[in-house]
Design a protein around this motif. Structure first.
Motif, short mmCIF file in Angstrom:
data_model
loop_
_atom_site.label_atom_id
_atom_site.label_comp_id
_atom_site.label_asym_id
_atom_site.label_seq_id
_atom_site.Cartn_x
_atom_site.Cartn_y
_atom_site.Cartn_z
N MET A 1 52.34 42.96 14.79
CA MET A 1 52.97 41.71 15.70
C MET A 1 52.30 40.24 15.26
O MET A 1 52.47 39.67 15.80
CB MET A 1 52.58 42.30 16.84
CG MET A 1 53.55 43.22 17.46
SD MET A 1 53.45 43.34 19.22
CE MET A 1 54.44 42.14 19.90
N THR A 2 51.55 40.25 14.19
CA THR A 2 50.97 39.07 13.84
C THR A 2 52.28 38.28 12.90
O THR A 2 52.23 36.99 12.61
CB THR A 2 49.93 39.05 12.61
OG1 THR A 2 50.27 40.05 11.65
CG2 THR A 2 48.77 39.67 13.69
N ASP A 3 53.31 38.67 12.52
CA ASP A 3 54.28 38.19 11.37
C ASP A 3 55.41 37.54 12.66
O ASP A 3 56.37 36.80 11.88
CB ASP A 3 54.94 39.25 10.70
CG ASP A 3 55.63 40.27 11.44
OD1 ASP A 3 55.46 40.44 12.75
OD2 ASP A 3 56.17 41.26 10.72
N ARG A 4 55.15 37.50 13.88
CA ARG A 4 56.36 36.80 14.57
C ARG A 4 55.35 36.07 15.83
O ARG A 4 54.20 36.04 15.91
CB ARG A 4 57.05 37.95 15.45
CG ARG A 4 56.35 38.76 16.25
CD ARG A 4 57.15 40.05 16.90
NE ARG A 4 56.82 41.03 15.85
CZ ARG A 4 56.93 42.37 16.28
NH1 ARG A 4 57.74 42.69 17.25
NH2 ARG A 4 56.92 43.33 15.55
N SER A 5 56.10 34.95 16.43
CA SER A 5 55.32 34.12 17.42
C SER A 5 55.08 35.05 18.42
O SER A 5 55.45 36.32 18.81
CB SER A 5 56.23 32.97 17.65
OG SER A 5 57.44 33.44 18.12
N GLY A 6 54.17 34.46 19.42
CA GLY A 6 53.69 35.09 20.53
C GLY A 6 52.40 35.67 20.67
O GLY A 6 51.72 35.54 19.63
N LEU A 7 52.05 35.94 21.82
CA LEU A 7 50.63 36.51 21.73
C LEU A 7 50.30 37.80 22.48
O LEU A 7 49.50 38.09 23.00
CB LEU A 7 49.87 35.25 22.91
CG LEU A 7 49.84 33.84 22.20
CD1 LEU A 7 49.52 32.98 23.10
CD2 LEU A 7 48.87 33.73 20.98
N ASP A 8 51.47 38.45 22.30
CA ASP A 8 51.46 40.12 22.60
C ASP A 8 50.92 41.02 21.45
O ASP A 8 50.69 40.49 20.52
CB ASP A 8 52.80 40.64 23.09
CG ASP A 8 53.15 39.97 24.50
OD1 ASP A 8 52.33 39.71 25.38
OD2 ASP A 8 54.57 39.85 24.65
N PHE A 9 50.38 41.97 22.02
CA PHE A 9 49.50 42.91 20.88
C PHE A 9 50.25 44.33 21.05
O PHE A 9 50.75 44.79 22.01
CB PHE A 9 48.07 43.19 21.35
CG PHE A 9 47.40 41.74 21.51
CD1 PHE A 9 46.72 41.42 20.18
CD2 PHE A 9 47.30 41.18 22.65
CE1 PHE A 9 45.84 40.29 20.35
CE2 PHE A 9 46.63 39.88 22.73
CZ PHE A 9 45.85 39.61 21.71
N SER A 10 50.25 45.19 20.08
CA SER A 10 50.59 46.57 19.98
C SER A 10 49.23 46.99 18.82
O SER A 10 49.39 46.92 17.65
CB SER A 10 52.02 46.46 19.25
OG SER A 10 51.97 48.13 18.96
N LEU B 1 45.18 38.08 26.75
CA LEU B 1 44.73 36.64 26.41
C LEU B 1 45.22 35.91 27.86
O LEU B 1 46.24 36.06 28.29
CB LEU B 1 45.56 36.28 25.16
CG LEU B 1 44.71 36.17 24.10
CD1 LEU B 1 45.73 35.96 22.89
CD2 LEU B 1 43.63 35.47 23.81
N VAL B 2 44.16 35.45 28.26
CA VAL B 2 44.34 34.49 29.66
C VAL B 2 43.66 33.09 29.61
O VAL B 2 42.71 32.91 28.93
CB VAL B 2 43.62 35.31 30.63
CG1 VAL B 2 43.86 34.54 32.16
CG2 VAL B 2 43.65 36.80 30.65
N ASP B 3 44.74 32.08 30.08
CA ASP B 3 44.32 31.05 30.12
C ASP B 3 43.75 30.78 31.70
O ASP B 3 44.33 31.09 32.48
CB ASP B 3 45.49 29.87 29.89
CG ASP B 3 45.25 28.46 30.03
OD1 ASP B 3 44.48 28.01 29.05
OD2 ASP B 3 45.61 27.66 30.95
N VAL B 4 42.50 30.39 31.41
CA VAL B 4 41.61 30.22 32.56
C VAL B 4 41.22 28.79 33.11
O VAL B 4 40.51 28.22 32.29
CB VAL B 4 40.30 31.12 32.41
CG1 VAL B 4 39.37 31.01 33.67
CG2 VAL B 4 40.55 32.35 31.79
N ALA B 5 41.83 28.46 34.25
CA ALA B 5 41.70 27.10 34.60
C ALA B 5 40.40 26.87 35.78
O ALA B 5 39.75 25.95 35.98
CB ALA B 5 42.76 26.43 35.27
#
Ligand code: ATP
Ligand code: MG
Ligand code: FE
Length: 341
Positions: free
Chosen positions: A201-210, A142-146
Motif C-alpha cells: 500500500m505504499t504505491d497509493r496515497s493515504g496512510l492505511d496499512f496492510s 498513525l495518530v495526530d496528537v494535539a
C-alpha cells in the motif's frame, strides 16, 4: 499525586507507581511467556487465571520497592480495554476494589492511550502536538496528537497489526513465541540484499496499512527457497531480514508521509514493535532528513507494563476525571471516544 497502575489486558501482569513530583517510583512486570509458549500464542483463559495469581503479589512488591504504604496512594488506574475481556476483568475488578477499600478515586485507562503516552515517561519528552505511530500486537495506527485525549486517527491497518505480522511470520520460520523479538534476532544475521519483499500500500496515497500479504509472501518464499538452499540457516535468516526490512520500510514511508502532510515536526513511536532496533535506526534517519525529531520509550516501556497505565491514569486523575463504583472493561474501545484532559 501518586497513582498505582495495573495492567492485565493480555499476557503481562504489570504494576507500577507514578508520582507527579518524583516520577516513576517502582515498576514490575511479570510475563506469562512460559505459560503460553507451548501453545505458540496467548491462551485467554490461562492468561486470566495467571493474572489472578500474580496481581496482588506484584502490588505488594511494588509498594515495598517504592517504600510506600497503602495510605500513600492517591488513586488507582487499571487497564479497562481494549484487550482480552477475561484478562481485563481481573485487573479492573482488582483495581476498582482496591480503590474502594483505600477510599481513593479509580480510573479505567485506555491501553493504547497508555502506550501512546509512554514516551513522556522518558527524560527527553516531546511537546504536543506530535504524530504517533502505534505499533503493537493488536494495533497499527498513525495518530495526530494535539494533547492528552485529543486524537485523530490518520491511518491504520486494514488487516494484521505489525506485531501480529511479526508473530505469525515467526511461526512460519519455526521461531519460538513471542515471535517479534525472535524474528528480529534471526534477521540480524540476514543479508538485506538477497530477497526483496513488497512494501504494501505504499504505491497509493493515504496512510492505511496492510501486513497480512507479507506473511503469505514469506510462506511462498520459504517453500520455494528452502528445498534448494545450500545453507538453510542462512536462507531463513535472509528471509527474516527481507520481511523485517519490508515492514520497517513500509512504516517509515507512511510516517514520512504523515509528517509531511501534517506539518508536525515531532514523531513518537510506541507499542511492542517500537522496541525493534532496525525500526528505530530507520526512523531516526528519516526524521533527521525531515528536520524533525523522533521519540520512543525505553524497550521495557514499549511492550505492556504497569508504568504506562499509572502514568496515563495520573494524567486524567489529576485533572479530576474518575469513575463510579461500577466498572466496565471493553474488549474493543475506539481511542477517539476518550474525553480531552
Ligand atoms: P495491543 O497493545 O495492541 O493490545 P499487545 O499489548 O499484545 O497488543 P504489545 O505488548 O504492545 O502488544 O507488543 C507486543 C508485540 O510487539 C508482539 O507482537 C511482539 O512480537 C512485538 N515485538 C516486541 N519486540 C519486538 C521487536 N524487537 N521486533 C518486532 N516486534 C516486536
Ligand atoms: Mg504481551
Ligand atoms: Fe499493548
Amino acid at each position: 499525586m501518586r497513582v498505582l497502575g495495573i495492567e492485565t489486558s493480555c499476557d503481562e501482569t504489570g504494576v507500577a507507581v507514578y508520582d507527579g513530583d518524583r516520577g516513576l517510583l517502582a515498576n514490575a512486570v511479570y510475563s506469562q511467556i512460559a505459560i503460553h509458549a507451548e501453545y505458540g500464542g496467548v491462551v485467554p483463559e490461562l492468561a486470566s487465571r495467571d493474572h489472578v495469581r500474580k496481581t496482588l503479589p506484584l502490588v505488594r512488591q511494588v509498594l515495598a520497592e517504592a517504600g510506600l504504604a497503602a495510605g500513600d496512594i492517591d488513586g488507582v488506574a487499571y487497564t479497562a480495554g481494549p484487550g482480552l475481556i477475561g484478562a481485563l476483568l481481573v485487573g479492573a475488578g482488582f483495581g476498582r476494589s482496591l480503590a474502594w477499600a483505600w477510599d481513593v478515586p479509580a480510573l479505567g485507562v485506555h491501553h493504547m492511550e497508555a502506550h501512546l503516552l509512554a514516551p513522556l515517561l522518558e527524560e527527553s519528552t516531546p511537546a504536543f502536538p506530535f504524530i504517533a505511530l502505534l505499533v503493537s500486537g493488536g494495533h497499527t495506527q498513525l495518530v495526530d496528537v494535539a494533547g492528552v485525549g485529543r486524537y485523530r486517527i490518520l491511518g491504520e491497518s486494514l488487516d494484521d497489526a505489525a506485531g501480529e505480522a511479526f508473530d505469525k511470520t515467526a511461526k512460519l520460520l519455526d521461531l519460538p513465541y513471542p515471535g517479534g523479538p525472535s524474528l528480529a534476532g534471526l534477521a540480524e544475521r540476514g543479508d538485506p540484499q538477497r530477497f526483496r519483499f513488497p512494501r504494501p500500500m505504499t504505491d497509493r496515497s493515504g496512510l492505511d496499512f496492510s501486513f497480512s500479504g507479507l506473511k503469505t509472501f514469506t510462506l511462498h518464499t520459504l517453500n520455494e527457497e528452502l528445498p534448494r538452499a545450500a545453507d538453510r540457516e542462512q536462507t531463513r535468516a535472509d528471509i527474516a531480514r527481507a520481511f523485517e526490512e519490508a515492514v520497517v520500510d513500509t512504516l517509515v514511508i507512511k510516517c514520512r508521509r504523515a509528517v509531511r502532510e501534517s506539518g508536525r515536526r515531532r514523531l513518537i513511536l510506541a507499542g511492542g514493535v517500537s522496541a525493534n532496533r532496525r525500526l528505530r535506526e530507520r526512523m531516526d534517519q528519516m526524521m533527521r532528513e525531515e528536520g524533525g525529531e523522533v521519540f520512543y520509550p525505553r524497550p521495557g516501556l514499549c511492550t505492556d507494563n504497569g508504568a504506562m497505565i499509572a502514568f496515563a491514569g495520573w494524567q486524567r486523575l489529576r485533572a479530576g476525571q474518575c469513575e463510579p463504583l461500577a466498572f466496565s472493561p471493553r474488549a474493543r474501545w475506539p481511542m477517539t471516544s476518550l474525553p480531552p484532559v
